[in-house]
Design a protein around this motif. Structure first.
Motif, PDB file in Angstrom:
ATOM      1  N   LYS A   1     -49.964 -23.180  11.621  1.00  0.00           N
ATOM      2  CA  LYS A   1     -49.106 -22.246  10.887  1.00  0.00           C
ATOM      3  C   LYS A   1     -48.246 -21.465  11.869  1.00  0.00           C
ATOM      4  N   ARG A   2     -46.977 -21.313  11.525  1.00  0.00           N
ATOM      5  CA  ARG A   2     -46.075 -20.574  12.399  1.00  0.00           C
ATOM      6  C   ARG A   2     -46.425 -19.089  12.408  1.00  0.00           C
ATOM      7  N   PRO A   3     -46.286 -18.431  13.540  1.00  0.00           N
ATOM      8  CA  PRO A   3     -46.599 -17.001  13.602  1.00  0.00           C
ATOM      9  C   PRO A   3     -45.632 -16.191  12.755  1.00  0.00           C
ATOM     10  N   GLU A   4     -46.116 -15.060  12.256  1.00  0.00           N
ATOM     11  CA  GLU A   4     -45.281 -14.178  11.448  1.00  0.00           C
ATOM     12  C   GLU A   4     -44.383 -13.336  12.346  1.00  0.00           C
ATOM     13  N   ARG A   5     -43.418 -12.663  11.708  1.00  0.00           N
ATOM     14  CA  ARG A   5     -42.474 -11.847  12.474  1.00  0.00           C
ATOM     15  C   ARG A   5     -43.192 -10.745  13.247  1.00  0.00           C
TER      16      ARG A   5
ATOM     17  N   THR B   1     -56.390 -12.459  14.682  1.00  0.00           N
ATOM     18  CA  THR B   1     -55.699 -12.835  13.439  1.00  0.00           C
ATOM     19  C   THR B   1     -55.019 -14.199  13.541  1.00  0.00           C
ATOM     20  N   LEU B   2     -54.548 -14.546  14.741  1.00  0.00           N
ATOM     21  CA  LEU B   2     -53.804 -15.790  14.893  1.00  0.00           C
ATOM     22  C   LEU B   2     -54.650 -16.929  15.427  1.00  0.00           C
ATOM     23  N   GLY B   3     -55.721 -16.609  16.180  1.00  0.00           N
ATOM     24  CA  GLY B   3     -56.565 -17.637  16.775  1.00  0.00           C
ATOM     25  C   GLY B   3     -56.262 -17.781  18.261  1.00  0.00           C
ATOM     26  N   GLY B   4     -57.312 -18.023  19.063  1.00  0.00           N
ATOM     27  CA  GLY B   4     -57.167 -18.065  20.510  1.00  0.00           C
ATOM     28  C   GLY B   4     -56.209 -19.130  21.014  1.00  0.00           C
ATOM     29  N   TRP B   5     -56.404 -20.383  20.586  1.00  0.00           N
ATOM     30  CA  TRP B   5     -55.545 -21.456  21.090  1.00  0.00           C
ATOM     31  C   TRP B   5     -54.132 -21.339  20.541  1.00  0.00           C
TER      32      TRP B   5
END
Length: 298
Positions: free
Chosen positions: A70-74, A184-188
């Motif tokens: 999933k692409r990161p949010e703004r 929130t985004l994940g380590g890798w």
């Protein structure tokens, strides 16, 4: 009732996993400075910095596309940029420049200050509040490292020492910022997206800085570049950011006190650099601080 009983056990499990992942990351990072030292003997520091980021960034892009991440949010953009500045550009470039003036063994000792800078940024950016005794252990370990550097004679190469100090500060900021974002985004995903975001700058600069001839660059330098690109810049961060997010930035960050020990051993074995009794003594001292830091980290 069941949830309330299982919660402490879950926290303890996450903490243990965090220390294990953090330890793996530290072991991988321990080879960074010796590998960098091998590379800068025959490559320019700027080319090494952008080349390692480009190689790791292209690999990260392939992984992100393959796994359809999933692409990161703004809201993630600014933290990802801080990660890029700290650990993708700042630390690799400054440490590579420093290694033109000092040995890998001497530079590795400066890494003993990384746990303290990481913990400070963990408090500033992550709101962590370790026990006061934790700070005593963290400061004691850092003072041992700084005291050793002063005893060695900073006048011998003040430029190299200043560059390493700046590298450590930027690295601590990048570690703390990436660890918070990993929750929130994940380590890798954090290190992968940070690398991908840096590609529009890294690729053109790499082409500009590419050596006019590669015939004079030996296999050890290429192996050094390969290690810092694949392991130091990508794989190590997957474990490291996961560990910091699970076990706490300030707490797991103290594992970096072990990095000089592993790094000095690698510098002695592969670079045949002299490791003095003083270096070993300082390393043992900071290792002892890990136990105290871990006990009073929460």
């Amino acid at each position: 009732m069941e949830n309330s009983l299982s919660s402490p056990a879950l926290l303890e499990k996450n903490s243990t996993s965090g220390w294990i992942n953090g330890f793996i990351g530290v072991v991988i990072f321990s080879g960074s400075l010796p590998a960098t030292r091998l590379a800068v003997l025959e490559m320019s520091p700027v080319f090494l910095t952008v080349a390692r980021a480009t190689i790791a960034g292209l690999l990260a892009l392939c992984v992100l596309l393959l796994l359809k991440a999933k692409r990161p949010e703004r809201a993630h953009m600014v933290p990802l940029m801080i990660v890029s500045v700290g650990v993708i550009i700042g630390f690799p470039l400054l440490s590579a420049l420093a290694l033109q003036y000092i040995t890998a063994a001497h530079a590795i000792v400066f890494l003993g200050m990384l746990p303290l800078t990481t913990a400070i940024f963990g408090v500033m950016r992550g709101g962590e509040r370790p026990h006061p005794v934790f700070w005593l252990c963290a400061i004691a370990g850092s003072l041992l490292v700084i005291g050793f550097a002063v005893a060695q004679g900073l006048s011998a190469s003040p430029v190299g020492d200043i560059l390493m100090l700046l590298a450590v500060i930027l690295c601590g900021l990048g570690y703390a910022e990436g660890a918070m974002l990993s929750k929130t985004l994940g380590g890798w995903q954090v290190i992968s997206w940070a690398l991908v975001l840096s590609l529009p700058v890294m690729i053109p600069v790499m082409c500009w800085q590419f050596p006019a001839s590669v015939s004079g660059i030996g296999a050890p330098a290429w192996l050094g570049l390969a290690y810092v690109s694949i392991f130091s810049m990508l794989i190590g961060f997957i474990f490291w950011y996961r560990g910091l997010a699970q076990g706490g930035i300030a707490a797991v960050g103290q594992l970096q006190l072990l990095q000089p020990f592993f790094g000095l051993a690698l510098a002695a074995v592969f670079l045949h650099e002299q490791v003095s009794i003083g270096m070993v003594g300082v390393t043992v001292g900071v290792i002892l601080c890990v136990a105290g830091s871990k006990k009073f980290s929460r």
